[in-house]
Scaffold this active site. Structure first.
Site, mmCIF file in Angstrom:
data_model
loop_
_atom_site.group_PDB
_atom_site.id
_atom_site.type_symbol
_atom_site.label_atom_id
_atom_site.label_comp_id
_atom_site.label_asym_id
_atom_site.label_seq_id
_atom_site.Cartn_x
_atom_site.Cartn_y
_atom_site.Cartn_z
ATOM 1 N N HIS A 122 0.801 -1.232 0.037
ATOM 2 C CA HIS A 122 0.170 0.109 0.035
ATOM 3 C C HIS A 122 0.890 1.375 0.008
ATOM 4 O O HIS A 122 0.896 2.127 -1.074
ATOM 5 C CB HIS A 122 -0.963 -0.207 1.320
ATOM 6 C CG HIS A 122 -1.749 1.119 1.372
ATOM 7 N ND1 HIS A 122 -2.915 1.668 0.871
ATOM 8 C CD2 HIS A 122 -1.517 2.077 2.125
ATOM 9 C CE1 HIS A 122 -3.481 2.796 1.506
ATOM 10 N NE2 HIS A 122 -2.298 3.123 2.224
ATOM 11 N N SER A 186 -3.731 0.483 -4.488
ATOM 12 C CA SER A 186 -2.934 -0.752 -3.832
ATOM 13 C C SER A 186 -3.889 -1.739 -3.585
ATOM 14 O O SER A 186 -3.769 -2.802 -3.237
ATOM 15 C CB SER A 186 -2.259 -0.316 -2.558
ATOM 16 O OG SER A 186 -3.248 0.244 -1.791
#
Length: 266
Positions: A122, A186
């Site tokens: 992420h 992400s």
């Protein structure tokens, strides 16, 4: 901010090196390849330019010092390895000092497509490419300075601004609607949902509306706010955001567009 997590971050050695396992690198590889295949025609050009600059490996989890070298050369930013969750004061302090917190763990297999906590995929794949962009970097540092000076109540409002821009923002471009929020970029599941599903609302970004909009961290977002263009981040950074926070407090929050879950809502 939640204070419990099942994840344990890995600690870098004295040279900044993190020893990742073969299984963790293999999971990064599958995440990278799956998400990369979705970016064309969906991610904003500023993100794609930054991703090219970083030259991330698809085969293994990047070492932070390699990412730092590019960020330092472009905007003066660097990463900061942190535990899975940090408090707001530490978070704002890092951003105000041009350090982006990176939780040094990678998601488990059962949370492959959607993770409600920030992992290294992420942070590095979702956020760091845009930290090469001056408008995004300036907005993020300004946000950190605002949060550092704010009280606890005001920080809750500021969190909504971050959520609907840096994490889950969309932007208009000459090619059409594109993604710049790292929480979407992400997440393989949310990348498709944010642009192509008929379920969520997509509204022009008005800062006061953003500050008044509740969100949940454990669901696909029911609403996305859209920047008129990417350079609008400069304008947001220069606004008197705290005066808007005061106005938002006086007006109150909008009715949530989701079943309310106190634990995971803000």
């Amino acid at each position: 901010m939640s204070k419990t997590t099942k994840y344990l971050s890995r600690q870098p050695d004295s040279k900044g090196y993190i020893q990742w396992t073969e299984e963790e690198n293999e999971r990064w590889n599958r995440l990278y390849n799956k998400q990369s295949a979705l970016l064309d025609g969906r991610a904003c050009q500023q993100y794609l330019d930054g991703l090219k600059m970083l030259q991330l490996s698809s085969e293994e989890i990047p070492q932070l010092y390699n990412v730092d070298e590019v960020l330092q050369q472009t905007t003066g930013w660097k990463t900061a390895p942190v535990p899975a969750l940090i408090n707001f004061t530490e978070f704002f302090t890092l951003l105000a000092n041009k350090q982006f917190p990176v939780a040094t763990f990678i998601r488990s297999e059962d949370e492959f497509d959607y993770l409600k906590e920030p992992d290294i995929f992420h942070e590095i794949f979702g956020h760091c490419p845009l930290l090469t962009n001056h408008a995004f970097a300036h907005f993020t540092q300004t946000y950190g300075k605002l949060g550092l000076a704010a009280n606890k109540e005001d920080r809750a409002y500021l969190a909504r601004l971050y959520w609907f821009t840096v994490e889950f923002g969309l932007v208009n471009s000459s090619e059409g609607l594109r993604i710049y929020g790292g929480g979407i970029l992400s997440s393989p599941g949310e990348t498709l949902y944010a642009l192509e599903s008929d379920e969520p609302e997509r509204k022009p970004l008005e800062p006061l509306d953003v500050l008044r909009t509740p969100y949940r961290i454990d669901i696909m977002q029911p609403i996305y706010y859209v920047l008129a263009d990417f350079e609008h981040l400069y304008e947001l950074a220069e606004m008197n955001v705290m005066s808007l926070v005061e106005k938002a407090k006086s007006l109150g929050l909008y009715e949530p567009k989701f079943p309310f879950n106190f634990k995971n809502a803000s």
